[in-house]
Design a protein around this motif. Structure first.
Motif, short mmCIF file in Angstrom:
data_model
loop_
_atom_site.label_atom_id
_atom_site.label_comp_id
_atom_site.label_asym_id
_atom_site.label_seq_id
_atom_site.Cartn_x
_atom_site.Cartn_y
_atom_site.Cartn_z
N UNK A 1 10.54 -7.28 10.52
CA UNK A 1 9.96 -6.55 11.77
C UNK A 1 8.34 -6.61 11.19
N UNK A 2 7.65 -7.39 11.93
CA UNK A 2 6.36 -7.46 11.91
C UNK A 2 5.72 -7.09 13.25
N UNK A 3 4.25 -6.55 13.30
CA UNK A 3 3.91 -6.22 14.47
C UNK A 3 2.47 -6.69 14.65
N UNK B 1 8.57 -1.07 9.41
CA UNK B 1 7.93 -2.41 8.83
C UNK B 1 8.11 -2.77 7.42
N UNK B 2 8.51 -1.85 6.56
CA UNK B 2 9.15 -2.06 5.19
C UNK B 2 7.92 -2.43 4.27
N UNK B 3 6.64 -2.37 4.41
CA UNK B 3 5.52 -3.21 3.82
C UNK B 3 5.66 -2.53 2.42
N UNK B 4 5.71 -1.33 2.29
CA UNK B 4 5.84 -0.81 0.89
C UNK B 4 6.81 -1.07 -0.07
N UNK B 5 8.02 -1.86 0.61
CA UNK B 5 9.15 -2.28 -0.22
C UNK B 5 8.93 -3.44 -1.16
N UNK B 6 7.60 -4.29 -0.96
CA UNK B 6 7.48 -5.51 -1.44
C UNK B 6 6.39 -5.21 -2.51
N UNK C 1 0.01 7.61 12.56
CA UNK C 1 0.80 6.25 12.74
C UNK C 1 0.32 5.50 11.70
N UNK C 2 0.34 4.33 11.72
CA UNK C 2 0.11 3.38 10.57
C UNK C 2 -0.75 2.38 11.08
N UNK C 3 -2.26 2.31 10.22
CA UNK C 3 -3.14 1.41 10.90
C UNK C 3 -3.19 0.15 10.04
N UNK C 4 -3.34 -0.99 10.61
CA UNK C 4 -3.30 -2.29 10.12
C UNK C 4 -4.84 -2.99 10.35
N UNK C 5 -5.61 -3.01 9.58
CA UNK C 5 -7.10 -3.37 9.87
C UNK C 5 -7.09 -5.00 9.47
N UNK C 6 -7.48 -5.60 10.31
CA UNK C 6 -7.64 -6.99 10.47
C UNK C 6 -8.66 -7.60 11.40
N UNK C 7 -9.10 -8.77 11.49
CA UNK C 7 -10.15 -9.02 12.48
C UNK C 7 -9.47 -8.91 13.80
N UNK D 1 15.61 7.54 12.44
CA UNK D 1 15.15 7.04 11.01
C UNK D 1 16.51 6.17 10.77
N UNK D 2 17.90 6.60 10.75
CA UNK D 2 18.77 5.40 10.46
C UNK D 2 18.74 4.18 11.20
N UNK D 3 18.21 4.12 12.53
CA UNK D 3 18.16 2.93 13.30
C UNK D 3 17.12 2.12 12.77
N UNK D 4 15.99 2.75 12.32
CA UNK D 4 14.64 2.08 11.85
C UNK D 4 14.94 1.40 10.63
N UNK D 5 15.63 1.91 9.61
CA UNK D 5 15.87 1.48 8.20
C UNK D 5 16.76 0.38 8.28
#
Length: 225
Positions: A14-16, A220-225, A93-99, A5-9
């Motif tokens: 990072x984007x996937x 990913x840190x999506x929720x930080x924005x 996991x986390x899902x990213x819904x897109x075309x 977790x420390x490494x990830x933070x």
């Protein structure tokens, strides 16, 4: 906090999926058992329309979420409902819904640990697992629901740089009969799995999987924005 977790933070930018889409165009989505609108959806086409309309309301491009989410989405598949085992219905996991055909990117520098075409209703479809090592910490990232083309010429041991394209998203004909999306998961200890790893847990096993598969948004840190 665990070493992983420390490494990830500590990682940044990072984007996937498609790096040209800013996080401001991501929109959280609730696909839990509490979302009664999902009960009216009869097939994958209805679900694709639901996701598309949900995004259009706010001119968003990506619907995201699902970590530790209780879902009814898996009741249609015997992969998650073996009569001899406890039902698996908690997403880890986390899902990213897109075309479909959206580029999928390596989260970090890594090498191909394994890949497979996980066939069947509700399964991952084409899947890639990368191995990473940062500051002495080894771990894995899983990319599920890809296109067939993503794994056709892939080789174990191939290296990818952070942000380099791994492949593209598949459509419902290959991705387990889902609306197009990326299932992204972080795995600490992968044991003997190759090209596959559980992405949905039962209640009894949840503590283990939450520890072994930390929240991908730490990276990913999506929720930080």
């Amino acid at each position: 906090m665990s070493p992983l977790e420390s490494v990830l933070l500590a990682q940044k930018n990072v984007k996937v999926i498609d790096a040209s889409i800013p996080y401001q165009q991501y929109k959280p989505i609730d696909l839990s058992i509490s979302n009664t609108a999902l009960l009216t959806l009869k097939n994958v086409d209805d679900f694709e329309d639901y996701i598309s309309n949900y995004l259009k309301k706010d001119n968003a491009k990506v619907a995201f979420g699902g970590y530790k989410e209780f879902r009814n989405l898996y009741k249609r598949s015997n992969i998650f409902n073996d009569i001899e085992l406890e039902e698996r219905n908690i997403h880890i996991g986390i899902d990213l819904w897109i075309k479909e055909e959206t580029p999928v990117l390596s989260a970090l520098d890594g090498i191909v640990h394994s890949f497979d075409y996980n066939v069947g209703l509700g399964n991952y479809g084409p899947t890639i697992i990368l191995k990473h090592k940062i500051d002495g910490v080894e771990f894995y990232t899983l990319y599920g629901h890809l296109s067939i083309e993503s794994i056709e010429t892939l080789k174990i041991g191939t290296t990818f740089k952070a942000g380099e394209q791994l492949g593209t998203l598949g459509d419902s004909s290959v991705n387990g009969d889902y609306a197009p999306h990326l299932h992204f998961q972080i795995i600490d200890q992968i044991e003997d799995y190759e090209g596959d790893y559980p992405g949905v847990s039962s209640q009894n096993d949840l503590d283990f999987y939450l520890k072994n598969c930390p929240n991908p948004d730490l990276l990913l840190k999506i929720n930080e924005l």
